[in-house]
Design a protein around this motif. Structure first.
Motif, PDB file in Angstrom:
ATOM      1  N   GLN A   1      18.082  -8.703   3.326  1.00  0.00           N
ATOM      2  CA  GLN A   1      19.103  -8.786   2.992  1.00  0.00           C
ATOM      3  C   GLN A   1      20.004 -10.433   2.660  1.00  0.00           C
ATOM      4  O   GLN A   1      19.981 -10.812   1.790  1.00  0.00           O
ATOM      5  N   ARG A   2      19.252 -11.097   4.331  1.00  0.00           N
ATOM      6  CA  ARG A   2      19.239 -13.099   4.296  1.00  0.00           C
ATOM      7  C   ARG A   2      17.757 -13.710   3.232  1.00  0.00           C
ATOM      8  O   ARG A   2      18.304 -14.616   2.374  1.00  0.00           O
ATOM      9  N   ASN A   3      16.930 -12.906   3.287  1.00  0.00           N
ATOM     10  CA  ASN A   3      15.660 -13.488   2.786  1.00  0.00           C
ATOM     11  C   ASN A   3      15.063 -12.705   1.915  1.00  0.00           C
ATOM     12  O   ASN A   3      14.327 -11.703   1.639  1.00  0.00           O
ATOM     13  N   SER A   4      15.725 -12.208   0.287  1.00  0.00           N
ATOM     14  CA  SER A   4      15.156 -11.035  -0.356  1.00  0.00           C
ATOM     15  C   SER A   4      14.447 -11.138  -0.953  1.00  0.00           C
ATOM     16  O   SER A   4      13.108 -10.168  -1.614  1.00  0.00           O
ATOM     17  N   LEU A   5      13.733 -12.183  -0.843  1.00  0.00           N
ATOM     18  CA  LEU A   5      12.183 -12.672  -1.422  1.00  0.00           C
ATOM     19  C   LEU A   5      10.952 -12.081  -0.115  1.00  0.00           C
ATOM     20  O   LEU A   5      10.100 -12.012  -1.359  1.00  0.00           O
ATOM     21  N   LEU A   6      11.688 -11.262   0.797  1.00  0.00           N
ATOM     22  CA  LEU A   6      10.532 -11.231   1.225  1.00  0.00           C
ATOM     23  C   LEU A   6       9.612  -9.784   0.684  1.00  0.00           C
ATOM     24  O   LEU A   6       9.348  -9.351   1.065  1.00  0.00           O
ATOM     25  N   ALA A   7      11.017  -8.705   0.119  1.00  0.00           N
ATOM     26  CA  ALA A   7      10.571  -7.894  -0.533  1.00  0.00           C
ATOM     27  C   ALA A   7       9.282  -7.735  -0.781  1.00  0.00           C
ATOM     28  O   ALA A   7       8.331  -6.175  -1.148  1.00  0.00           O
ATOM     29  N   ALA A   8       8.337  -8.868  -2.269  1.00  0.00           N
ATOM     30  CA  ALA A   8       8.019  -8.993  -2.843  1.00  0.00           C
ATOM     31  C   ALA A   8       6.976  -8.426  -1.984  1.00  0.00           C
ATOM     32  O   ALA A   8       5.751  -7.862  -2.615  1.00  0.00           O
ATOM     33  N   PRO A   9       6.540  -9.725  -1.540  1.00  0.00           N
ATOM     34  CA  PRO A   9       4.509  -9.729  -0.164  1.00  0.00           C
ATOM     35  C   PRO A   9       4.967  -8.591   0.547  1.00  0.00           C
ATOM     36  O   PRO A   9       3.353  -7.856   0.664  1.00  0.00           O
ATOM     37  N   VAL A  10       5.586  -7.883   0.678  1.00  0.00           N
ATOM     38  CA  VAL A  10       5.972  -6.466   1.269  1.00  0.00           C
ATOM     39  C   VAL A  10       5.542  -5.412   0.648  1.00  0.00           C
ATOM     40  O   VAL A  10       4.203  -5.034   1.234  1.00  0.00           O
ATOM     41  N   ARG A  11       5.878  -5.424  -0.637  1.00  0.00           N
ATOM     42  CA  ARG A  11       5.667  -4.479  -1.375  1.00  0.00           C
ATOM     43  C   ARG A  11       4.034  -4.612  -1.565  1.00  0.00           C
ATOM     44  O   ARG A  11       3.113  -3.707  -1.859  1.00  0.00           O
ATOM     45  N   HIS A  12       3.907  -5.989  -2.282  1.00  0.00           N
ATOM     46  CA  HIS A  12       2.195  -5.704  -2.092  1.00  0.00           C
ATOM     47  C   HIS A  12       1.602  -5.896  -1.721  1.00  0.00           C
ATOM     48  O   HIS A  12       0.035  -5.047  -1.651  1.00  0.00           O
ATOM     49  N   ILE A  13       1.306  -6.743  -0.326  1.00  0.00           N
ATOM     50  CA  ILE A  13       1.197  -6.353   0.854  1.00  0.00           C
ATOM     51  C   ILE A  13       0.642  -4.522   0.602  1.00  0.00           C
ATOM     52  O   ILE A  13      -0.340  -3.843   1.530  1.00  0.00           O
ATOM     53  N   GLY A  14       2.135  -4.563   1.357  1.00  0.00           N
ATOM     54  CA  GLY A  14       1.923  -2.226   0.735  1.00  0.00           C
ATOM     55  C   GLY A  14       0.755  -1.951   0.164  1.00  0.00           C
ATOM     56  O   GLY A  14       0.017  -0.549   0.663  1.00  0.00           O
ATOM     57  N   VAL A  15       0.861  -2.132  -1.459  1.00  0.00           N
ATOM     58  CA  VAL A  15       0.174  -1.431  -2.106  1.00  0.00           C
ATOM     59  C   VAL A  15      -0.882  -1.502  -2.080  1.00  0.00           C
ATOM     60  O   VAL A  15      -2.003  -0.780  -1.908  1.00  0.00           O
ATOM     61  N   ALA A  16      -1.092  -2.859  -1.550  1.00  0.00           N
ATOM     62  CA  ALA A  16      -3.326  -2.912  -1.119  1.00  0.00           C
ATOM     63  C   ALA A  16      -3.418  -1.761   0.208  1.00  0.00           C
ATOM     64  O   ALA A  16      -4.296  -1.257   0.178  1.00  0.00           O
ATOM     65  N   VAL A  17      -2.876  -2.135   1.200  1.00  0.00           N
ATOM     66  CA  VAL A  17      -2.649  -1.644   2.305  1.00  0.00           C
ATOM     67  C   VAL A  17      -2.882   0.149   2.222  1.00  0.00           C
ATOM     68  O   VAL A  17      -3.915   0.830   2.542  1.00  0.00           O
ATOM     69  N   VAL A  18      -2.171   0.388   1.656  1.00  0.00           N
ATOM     70  CA  VAL A  18      -2.466   1.752   1.068  1.00  0.00           C
ATOM     71  C   VAL A  18      -3.173   2.510   0.274  1.00  0.00           C
ATOM     72  O   VAL A  18      -4.213   4.248   0.982  1.00  0.00           O
ATOM     73  N   LEU A  19      -3.732   1.702  -0.385  1.00  0.00           N
ATOM     74  CA  LEU A  19      -4.686   2.076  -1.570  1.00  0.00           C
ATOM     75  C   LEU A  19      -5.764   2.273  -0.689  1.00  0.00           C
ATOM     76  O   LEU A  19      -6.802   2.922  -0.426  1.00  0.00           O
ATOM     77  N   GLY A  20      -6.403   1.230   0.110  1.00  0.00           N
ATOM     78  CA  GLY A  20      -7.183   0.982   1.229  1.00  0.00           C
ATOM     79  C   GLY A  20      -7.394   2.406   1.998  1.00  0.00           C
ATOM     80  O   GLY A  20      -8.515   3.037   2.062  1.00  0.00           O
ATOM     81  N   LEU A  21      -6.433   2.991   2.459  1.00  0.00           N
ATOM     82  CA  LEU A  21      -6.218   4.055   3.183  1.00  0.00           C
ATOM     83  C   LEU A  21      -6.261   5.467   3.354  1.00  0.00           C
ATOM     84  O   LEU A  21      -6.922   6.159   3.414  1.00  0.00           O
ATOM     85  N   MET A  22      -6.150   5.391   1.647  1.00  0.00           N
ATOM     86  CA  MET A  22      -5.771   6.890   0.907  1.00  0.00           C
ATOM     87  C   MET A  22      -7.169   6.868   0.499  1.00  0.00           C
ATOM     88  O   MET A  22      -7.747   7.845  -0.063  1.00  0.00           O
ATOM     89  N   ILE A  23      -8.125   6.065  -0.508  1.00  0.00           N
ATOM     90  CA  ILE A  23      -9.313   6.047  -0.805  1.00  0.00           C
ATOM     91  C   ILE A  23     -10.183   7.128   0.084  1.00  0.00           C
ATOM     92  O   ILE A  23     -11.015   7.832  -0.451  1.00  0.00           O
ATOM     93  N   PRO A  24     -10.901   6.725   1.195  1.00  0.00           N
ATOM     94  CA  PRO A  24     -11.617   7.665   2.192  1.00  0.00           C
ATOM     95  C   PRO A  24     -10.758   9.357   2.046  1.00  0.00           C
ATOM     96  O   PRO A  24     -11.332  10.016   1.494  1.00  0.00           O
ATOM     97  N   VAL A  25      -9.548   9.634   2.394  1.00  0.00           N
ATOM     98  CA  VAL A  25      -8.873  10.368   2.072  1.00  0.00           C
ATOM     99  C   VAL A  25      -8.884  10.688   1.292  1.00  0.00           C
ATOM    100  O   VAL A  25      -8.993  12.789   1.233  1.00  0.00           O
ATOM    101  N   SER A  26      -8.851  10.282   0.041  1.00  0.00           N
ATOM    102  CA  SER A  26      -8.254  11.152  -1.593  1.00  0.00           C
ATOM    103  C   SER A  26     -10.078  11.770  -1.637  1.00  0.00           C
ATOM    104  O   SER A  26      -9.603  12.517  -2.062  1.00  0.00           O
ATOM    105  N   PHE A  27     -11.156  10.898  -1.596  1.00  0.00           N
ATOM    106  CA  PHE A  27     -11.913  11.711  -1.498  1.00  0.00           C
ATOM    107  C   PHE A  27     -12.443  13.068  -1.074  1.00  0.00           C
ATOM    108  O   PHE A  27     -13.702  13.696  -1.620  1.00  0.00           O
ATOM    109  N   SER A  28     -12.191  12.897   0.164  1.00  0.00           N
ATOM    110  CA  SER A  28     -12.200  13.679   1.592  1.00  0.00           C
ATOM    111  C   SER A  28     -11.605  14.954   0.976  1.00  0.00           C
ATOM    112  O   SER A  28     -11.916  16.214   1.461  1.00  0.00           O
TER     113      SER A  28
END
Length: 322
Positions: free
Chosen positions: A263-290
């Motif tokens: 709430q004090r640093n609203s600009l944190l939301a964007a980098p957290v979302r972008h990094i989260g998307v990349a991390v989750v995608l990387g983790l989910m690729i082998p899971v989805s293939f399996s």
């Protein structure tokens, strides 16, 4: 039995038959196969690895690289080396920036359409390159298939940009409604479009059928029922991949935005979302293939009657594709 299988069934499919029976074992295999350093291997190295696999000799630990290279770079039906950009190991480094960019809060419709076009085009190419091609060994890509791919990309691009289109056309200014369009709607939309992309691009497998094998590795004929099952399984696994990639970061950010820090640093939301998307995608690729075995099974009573008599057991095998 094993020697017969080596002769009649592709060595890569034989490997999945012997090693990829449980979800955990398949995940472990895919984590190894998705090593991006395999993309540095030349076509000659890949063909040499395939020749080693096809010789039928037992591979030791020293030959493990040849095994991984063959599994991750060679199409199991045609035996051809997969295009570099459409090998499984290339999915994350290429699609990650496209997925992140497609989830950005764009200010207009044009950039949303642009990034969706790139994402859907790459997804269609990946799905087509990794399809089951057992019924089209001597065929070139037909005009019908090219038109189908173009139509799929066009439709999915427009549908993927719908959240931004709604915001712009309706002049949405309300923060809760914008949150719905930018964070909630993309979750089911991403899953549905991923399913649609696979289902349409690979629809020919359901129409013409794919090759079935008995338990001894003998080809018994083409089955539309197996083709439909293979396409549906792959489409579902891709829906899980992109749906989860959209859901986890967006929902996480919505929860974190209630904290004092965000709430004090609203600009944190964007980098957290972008990094989260990349991390989750990387983790989910082998899971989805399996989620489903590469060498799928279908009970004999679920295939065409003309093929049921060829069963030497209760089920047939087929290459699911990726």
């Amino acid at each position: 039995m094993r020697s017969v299988l080596v002769v009649l069934m592709d060595p890569n499919l034989l490997y999945w038959k012997s090693q990829g029976q449980s979800l955990l074992s398949r995940i472990q295999i895919w984590v190894n196969l998705l090593d991006p350093t395999s993309l540095l291997s030349s076509d000659a190295e890949i063909q040499n690895a395939r020749s080693l696999r096809g010789s039928g000799q037992t591979l030791n630990e020293k030959d493990g690289h040849a095994l991984s290279l063959s599994l991750s770079s060679v199409h199991a039906d045609s035996g051809a080396v997969l295009p570099l950009a459409f090998r499984p190991a290339a999915l994350f480094p290429i699609s990650a920036p496209l997925v992140v960019a497609s989830f950005l809060p764009h200010s207009s419709v044009k950039p949303a359409l642009f990034w969706q076009f790139l994402l859907q085009s790459y997804s269609a190419g990946f799905n087509y390159a990794n399809r089951n091609s057992s019924s089209e060994q001597s065929k070139k890509t037909s005009l019908k298939q090219l038109l189908l791919i173009a139509g799929t990309v066009s439709y999915a691009t427009c549908a993927g940009a719908l959240p931004q289109i709604f915001i712009n056309r309706l002049g949405v200014r309300s923060a809760p409604i914008q949150t719905f369009f930018r964070s909630i709607l993309p979750i089911p939309l991403s899953a549905a479009l991923a399913f649609f992309n696979v289902f349409t691009v690979r629809s020919e497998e359901s129409e013409t059928g794919i090759q079935l094998f008995d338990s001894n590795g003998n080809p018994v004929g083409l089955s539309k029922a197996a083709g439909d099952k293979a396409v549906r399984e792959t489409a579902l696994s891709r829906a899980v991949l992109f749906g989860t990639t959209a859901a986890v970061p967006n929902l996480l950010v919505l929860l974190l935005q209630r904290s004092r820090l965000f709430q004090r640093n609203s600009l944190l939301a964007a980098p957290v979302r972008h990094i989260g998307v990349a991390v989750v995608l990387g983790l989910m690729i082998p899971v989805s293939f399996s989620l489903f075995p590469q060498l799928g099974t279908i009970r004999k009573e679920n295939v065409e009657e003309r093929l049921q008599a060829a069963a030497d057991g209760g089920q047939f095998y087929y290459h699911r594709g990726l």
